[in-house]
Design an enzyme around this catalytic site. Structure first.
Site, PDB file in Angstrom:
ATOM      1  N   ASP A  67       0.812  -1.216   0.000  1.00 43.12           N
ATOM      2  CA  ASP A  67       0.000   0.000   0.000  1.00 43.12           C
ATOM      3  C   ASP A  67       0.844   1.263   0.000  1.00 43.12           C
ATOM      4  O   ASP A  67       2.060   1.226   0.219  1.00 43.12           O
ATOM      5  CB  ASP A  67      -0.981  -0.011   1.182  1.00 43.12           C
ATOM      6  CG  ASP A  67      -0.353  -0.521   2.482  1.00 43.12           C
ATOM      7  OD1 ASP A  67       0.879  -0.531   2.584  1.00 43.12           O
ATOM      8  OD2 ASP A  67      -1.115  -0.906   3.384  1.00 43.12           O
ATOM      9  N   ASN A 136      -8.097  -2.931  14.140  1.00 46.14           N
ATOM     10  CA  ASN A 136      -9.477  -3.258  13.746  1.00 46.14           C
ATOM     11  C   ASN A 136      -9.513  -4.463  12.800  1.00 46.14           C
ATOM     12  O   ASN A 136     -10.535  -4.727  12.177  1.00 46.14           O
ATOM     13  CB  ASN A 136     -10.158  -2.042  13.098  1.00 46.14           C
ATOM     14  CG  ASN A 136      -9.441  -1.586  11.833  1.00 46.14           C
ATOM     15  OD1 ASN A 136      -8.492  -2.222  11.375  1.00 46.14           O
ATOM     16  ND2 ASN A 136      -9.897  -0.474  11.265  1.00 46.14           N
ATOM     17  N   HIS A 138      -7.648  -4.875  10.063  1.00 44.35           N
ATOM     18  CA  HIS A 138      -7.350  -4.614   8.638  1.00 44.35           C
ATOM     19  C   HIS A 138      -6.035  -5.275   8.224  1.00 44.35           C
ATOM     20  O   HIS A 138      -5.146  -5.506   9.051  1.00 44.35           O
ATOM     21  CB  HIS A 138      -7.364  -3.110   8.316  1.00 44.35           C
ATOM     22  CG  HIS A 138      -6.238  -2.301   8.850  1.00 44.35           C
ATOM     23  ND1 HIS A 138      -6.417  -1.101   9.502  1.00 44.35           N
ATOM     24  CD2 HIS A 138      -4.887  -2.479   8.816  1.00 44.35           C
ATOM     25  CE1 HIS A 138      -5.248  -0.593   9.833  1.00 44.35           C
ATOM     26  NE2 HIS A 138      -4.286  -1.415   9.430  1.00 44.35           N
TER      27      HIS A 138
END
Ligand code: F6R
Length: 241
Positions: A67, A136, A138
């Site tokens: 990313d 969370n 991800h």
């Protein structure tokens, strides 16, 4: 899913580096999927030591990162390009031309996503994909949602991710609101996955990834379906397992 229990961050980093080391020794032309963040820093440091000692070489490897923030150029100090150069690429013998990070500064980010997927597929997908996990659940920047994103795509970051990442910026207002991320299908196409977790703040996410239902609300839970996924987590991250 295979679970390797580590004592602490240093132990997790050593174990992860040993697996990547073995991958590169056994296949010097390995395609590596790489991650940024705090979690893999110790692993990269160990791999740098091994390469400097002459025990392995990345000279024939290629790499594809997960990313990048939208709007940050490759030389921006908070960009993931910069992170990879300063924490790994510049310190080892990998050929910079064979390292790839999504282009967050592209004029047409959608086209950059499509092109990135084409390149990763053309490389035959990573032989080994290294991942961290968000608090969370991800992976990459695939945030909890109603569906599993497929290919590389532009993501609106959640408030919790913006807040978690703000520690690296002068103020929370400077944290980009969007990123480019490999999608779940791209990540799941890796031949082998190594996901690392350290610290009590990851304990709920690790529990939900390993023991919870497979749901896009916990993107990492999809890894239960991968045929060769290894989790290396330390005692604090395994507190709820
Ligand atoms: C980074 C990435 C993220 C991180 C995750 C954990 O390239 O893809 O999914 O792996 O946010 O970050 P750290 O390791 O900083 O806790």
């Amino acid at each position: 899913m295979e679970l390797i229990r580590a004592k602490d961050y240093a132990d997790m980093s050593r174990k992860a580096a040993n697996i990547i080391f073995a991958q590169v020794v056994l296949n010097p032309k390995s395609v590596l999927g790489l991650a940024t963040g705090d979690t893999p820093l110790g692993t990269y440091a160990q791999l740098i030591e091994k390469q400097k000692a002459g025990d392995c070489s990345f000279a024939q490897c290629s790499s594809y990162n997960l990313d990048e923030y939208v709007g940050l150029s490759a030389d921006h100090p908070q960009s993931y390009h910069y992170f990879m150069r300063t924490n790994f690429f510049d310190a080892v013998d990998i050929d910079a031309a064979n390292t790839h990070v999504p282009d967050g500064a592209a004029a047409d980010v959608e086209a950059a996503c499509t092109e990135y997927d084409r390149m990763v597929a053309a490389a035959g997908y990573p032989d080994l994909q290294l991942l961290g996990i968000g608090r969370n659940g991800h992976i990459g920047f695939n945030e909890p949602g109603d569906t599993f994103p497929r290919g590389t795509h532009v993501v609106d970051l959640t408030e919790s991710t913006i807040e978690a990442n703000s520690r690296l910026f002068d103020s929370i207002d400077e944290v980009p609101r969007q990123a480019i991320s490999m999608g779940i299908q791209t990540i799941m196409s890796a031949h082998r996955i190594l996901i690392l977790a350290s610290g009590e703040q990851k304990a709920q996410a690790v529990h939900d990834m390993v023991l919870g239902p497979i749901t896009p609300q916990v993107p990492a839970s999809i890894l239960q379906l991968h045929p060769a996924c290894t989790v290396i987590a330390d005692e604090a991250a395994l507190a709820l397992c």
